[in-house]
Design an enzyme around this catalytic site. Structure first.
Site, mmCIF file in Angstrom:
data_model
loop_
_atom_site.group_PDB
_atom_site.id
_atom_site.type_symbol
_atom_site.label_atom_id
_atom_site.label_comp_id
_atom_site.label_asym_id
_atom_site.label_seq_id
_atom_site.Cartn_x
_atom_site.Cartn_y
_atom_site.Cartn_z
ATOM 1 N N ARG A 159 21.211 26.308 -45.554
ATOM 2 C CA ARG A 159 20.555 25.494 -44.596
ATOM 3 C C ARG A 159 20.881 23.980 -44.231
ATOM 4 O O ARG A 159 20.852 23.545 -42.965
ATOM 5 C CB ARG A 159 18.829 25.406 -44.925
ATOM 6 C CG ARG A 159 17.888 24.478 -43.961
ATOM 7 C CD ARG A 159 18.072 24.615 -42.693
ATOM 8 N NE ARG A 159 18.068 26.245 -42.241
ATOM 9 C CZ ARG A 159 18.663 26.771 -41.242
ATOM 10 N NH1 ARG A 159 19.306 25.945 -40.293
ATOM 11 N NH2 ARG A 159 18.565 28.100 -40.978
ATOM 12 N N ASP A 174 18.874 -1.110 -14.915
ATOM 13 C CA ASP A 174 17.978 -0.226 -15.634
ATOM 14 C C ASP A 174 16.762 -0.025 -15.006
ATOM 15 O O ASP A 174 16.352 -0.611 -14.127
ATOM 16 C CB ASP A 174 17.254 -1.346 -16.840
ATOM 17 C CG ASP A 174 16.292 -0.222 -17.809
ATOM 18 O OD1 ASP A 174 16.909 0.790 -18.069
ATOM 19 O OD2 ASP A 174 15.362 -0.981 -17.905
ATOM 20 N N LYS A 228 19.116 -8.012 -23.384
ATOM 21 C CA LYS A 228 17.984 -7.105 -22.671
ATOM 22 C C LYS A 228 16.748 -7.958 -22.395
ATOM 23 O O LYS A 228 16.690 -9.023 -22.639
ATOM 24 C CB LYS A 228 17.608 -6.043 -23.739
ATOM 25 C CG LYS A 228 18.644 -4.964 -23.956
ATOM 26 C CD LYS A 228 18.386 -4.273 -25.148
ATOM 27 C CE LYS A 228 17.437 -3.084 -24.682
ATOM 28 N NZ LYS A 228 18.121 -2.045 -23.570
ATOM 29 N N GLU A 240 21.065 -6.705 -19.378
ATOM 30 C CA GLU A 240 20.411 -5.642 -18.529
ATOM 31 C C GLU A 240 19.407 -6.262 -17.427
ATOM 32 O O GLU A 240 18.830 -7.483 -17.640
ATOM 33 C CB GLU A 240 19.230 -5.368 -19.620
ATOM 34 C CG GLU A 240 18.323 -4.217 -18.968
ATOM 35 C CD GLU A 240 17.307 -3.811 -19.972
ATOM 36 O OE1 GLU A 240 17.762 -2.930 -20.851
ATOM 37 O OE2 GLU A 240 16.250 -4.194 -20.273
ATOM 38 N N LYS A 259 19.832 5.379 -29.392
ATOM 39 C CA LYS A 259 18.851 5.916 -29.714
ATOM 40 C C LYS A 259 19.286 7.330 -30.614
ATOM 41 O O LYS A 259 19.207 8.235 -30.108
ATOM 42 C CB LYS A 259 18.137 6.502 -28.344
ATOM 43 C CG LYS A 259 17.466 5.081 -27.665
ATOM 44 C CD LYS A 259 17.134 5.492 -26.118
ATOM 45 C CE LYS A 259 16.479 4.164 -25.600
ATOM 46 N NZ LYS A 259 16.076 4.642 -24.243
#
Length: 281
Positions: free
Chosen positions: A98, A216, A165, A195, A133
């Protein structure tokens, strides 16, 4: 290249949570000297990624196991194709099964989804890139799988790329101030990416001489306008929940890069199983 030694801690963590003090099912049902051969078989079509990790997982538990790849990472397979085999102690194979499949299925899923995005925009001069992410602890593996699928890597972490950002802009007091501060603090070899969400912010980033602008959540029409305004004075990157159905429309705007968080946070694991047969000494 994937540094397999860096994966050992993740393999050990996976063993600890799955095996614990021992596999009570295998220990109580499989004779200790029984030999076996496990064949890893694709149950769905896709791009294989993670075979070296699967091999290292088996051999980290039992160095006497013999792992043989039938295909290579990056190779397309169809349902029913054999991918690899592992031979030796049947108990060891079943205990590790597994954990090894978890690595192989998830990385192959990332490579497969990436290849679909890449194929969708193959006739455009644009690169598909990943994001941060990723599953905690899996970043190097998932970004490796993106490369196997034909994509490209964005920055690996906060330490190897400057991306200003929205919250950085707020904290710094504006785009111009943020870019200037980044230029003063960063090595001369580092590029500065900003951004932006509006044409007004884009103009500020252009005036500040940002090296890369991240567009964005812009509509395709606004993005097309933004690319024209940039006029090759910076790289342009599209971002913001871009789906496989939308990616060609985004590519048509003329952006240089399209970043897709879904490559790593939403890829479905590829369906792969292990079939055990007994081997007589």
């Amino acid at each position: 290249m994937l540094n397999l030694q860096s994966v050992d801690a993740l393999i050990d963590l996976a063993f600890a949570e799955d095996i614990g003090i021992g596999d009570i099912t295998t220990e109580s049902t499989v004779p200790p000297l029984q030999k076996g051969k496990g064949t890893l078989v694709a149950k769905s079509a896709g791009i294989i990624a993670g075979l070296p990790v699967a091999e290292r997982t088996f051999k980290r538990f039992d160095t006497s196991l013999v792992f043989k790849s039938i295909v290579t990472d990056g190779e397309a397979v169809k349902a029913g194709d054999s991918i690899a085999s592992v031979q030796g102690s049947a108990k060891s194979i079943l205990i590790v099964e597994r954990t090894a499949l978890n690595f192989l299925q998830r990385l192959s899923g990332v490579a497969t989804l990436t290849s679909e995005y890449v194929a969708a925009v193959a006739d455009y001069d644009v690169r598909i890139v990943d994001t941060r992410k990723t599953t905690p602890g899996w970043r190097a593996l998932q970004k490796y799988a993106v490369r196997v699928g034909g994509g490209n890597n964005h920055r690996f972490g906060l330490y190897d790329g400057i991306l200003i950002k929205d919250n950085h802009i707020v904290a710094a007091g504006g785009i111009g101030t943020a870019v200037k501060s980044a230029r003063l603090a960063a090595p001369h070899t580092s590029k500065v990416e900003v951004e932006v969400e509006t044409i007004e912010q884009l103009n500020e980033a252009i005036d500040a001489k940002a090296d890369i602008v991240l567009l964005d959540n812009m509509s395709p029409s606004t993005m097309t306008q933004a690319v024209k305004l940039v006029n090759k004075c910076a790289l342009t990157e599209a971002s913001g929940g871009i789906t496989l159905e939308q990616v060609r429309t985004v590519a048509a705007t003329g952006v240089d890069l399209i970043s897709i968080g879904a490559l790593t946070h939403s890829a479905m694991p590829m369906d792969i199983s292990l079939n055990l047969t007994l081997v007589e000494e």
